[in-house]
Design a protein around this motif. Structure first.
Motif, PDB file in Angstrom:
ATOM      1  N   SER A  51      33.346  45.267  21.353  1.00 46.05           N
ATOM      2  CA  SER A  51      33.459  46.687  21.625  1.00 46.05           C
ATOM      3  C   SER A  51      34.222  47.358  20.483  1.00 46.05           C
ATOM      4  O   SER A  51      34.851  46.698  19.645  1.00 46.05           O
ATOM      5  N   THR A  52      34.188  48.690  20.471  1.00 50.17           N
ATOM      6  CA  THR A  52      34.886  49.443  19.429  1.00 50.17           C
ATOM      7  C   THR A  52      36.365  49.082  19.384  1.00 50.17           C
ATOM      8  O   THR A  52      36.937  48.853  18.303  1.00 50.17           O
ATOM      9  N   GLY A  53      36.984  49.034  20.560  1.00 46.09           N
ATOM     10  CA  GLY A  53      38.403  48.694  20.604  1.00 46.09           C
ATOM     11  C   GLY A  53      38.692  47.303  20.082  1.00 46.09           C
ATOM     12  O   GLY A  53      39.723  47.077  19.429  1.00 46.09           O
ATOM     13  N   ALA A 114      29.604  52.547  19.962  1.00 48.95           N
ATOM     14  CA  ALA A 114      30.377  53.591  20.621  1.00 48.95           C
ATOM     15  C   ALA A 114      29.438  54.605  21.265  1.00 48.95           C
ATOM     16  O   ALA A 114      28.305  54.795  20.822  1.00 48.95           O
ATOM     17  N   SER A 136      28.096  51.816  27.014  1.00 46.39           N
ATOM     18  CA  SER A 136      28.774  51.243  25.855  1.00 46.39           C
ATOM     19  C   SER A 136      29.818  50.247  26.337  1.00 46.39           C
ATOM     20  O   SER A 136      30.419  50.431  27.412  1.00 46.39           O
ATOM     21  N   GLU A 138      32.585  50.128  25.283  1.00 49.67           N
ATOM     22  CA  GLU A 138      33.826  50.910  25.374  1.00 49.67           C
ATOM     23  C   GLU A 138      34.146  51.268  26.823  1.00 49.67           C
ATOM     24  O   GLU A 138      35.297  51.515  27.179  1.00 49.67           O
TER      25      GLU A 138
END
Length: 220
Positions: A51-53, A114, A136, A138
């Motif tokens: 994921s983005t994080g 994202a 997503s 996210e």
């Protein structure tokens, strides 16, 4: 054994509908290099599906980019969005495949991209209305290879994993869909081939997304 018919197909985005793995690698490597750092030996493989994080934390905390993870995410996503605006790398035949499958099955999308990129890609490709659900990683607790994004997508459709098929390309994506209990179709990427253990979880392996016809899905 009871025959279970597929009712919905859940697509991955990167590597299945758009050919962006190389773009992601180029943008992130360039960004890291600007800050005087280099990818770790396994950075690219690990970030595919994160994921983005998760990938922004990897670049900040492990690769050592001297920015916070949220800053890294904003920087890189801005660059990716600009690349998409310049030239959206749709995989040949992918949009037609989505529309063809949508004629028979309910469709969802479960992506590691994202939200801002998912929405932009689908709008640019004219595919927004083809999907009942778009999600997503996210928006779930864990990215791929954890099953979270597929389980949530199926839940939002009001279905169970057993009546859903997933179309994936990366090792982490294949593991995620298999762990969630979906019937997995693998479309391995030529440049970033999936690991053997990940491919082993697929019911069907095809060479191109255009091979995934409604008839093929009905025969799973």
């Amino acid at each position: 054994m009871i025959d279970v018919s597929i009712e919905a197909v859940v697509f991955d985005l990167d590597g299945v509908i758009i050919d962006t793995e190389e773009v992601w690698e180029e943008v992130r490597r360039g960004y890291v290099a600007e800050h005087g750092r280099e990818f770790l030996a396994d950075s690219q493989d690990r970030m595919m599906g994160m994921s983005t994080g998760e990938w922004s934390a990897h670049l900040a905390d492990e690769v050592g980019v001297p920015r916070t993870a949220p800053q890294v995410a904003a920087d890189v996503l801005g660059r990716m969005a600009e690349r998409y605006r310049q030239d959206l790398p749709l995989i040949p035949g992918a949009a037609d495949t989505v529309r063809a499958l949508g004629g028979r099955y309910r469709l969802a999308l479960a992506s590691s991209s994202a939200r801002i990129l998912i929405d932009q890609v689908l709008a640019t490709a004219g595919l927004t209305d083809e999907f009942e659900v778009t999600l997503s990683t996210e928006e779930v607790p864990r990215g791929k290879p954890a099953p979270d994004v597929y389980l949530e997508a199926v839940a939002k459709l009001g279905l169970t994993p057993g009546v859903c098929a997933a179309i994936e390309d990366s090792s982490n994506g294949l593991r995620s869909a298999a762990a969630a209990g979906l019937t997995v179709i693998a479309v391995p990427h030529g440049v970033y081939p999936a690991a053997e253990d990940a491919l082993a979880g697929a019911k069907l392996v095809v060479k191109a997304i255009t091979e995934v016809t409604p008839e093929v899905v009905s025969n799973l």
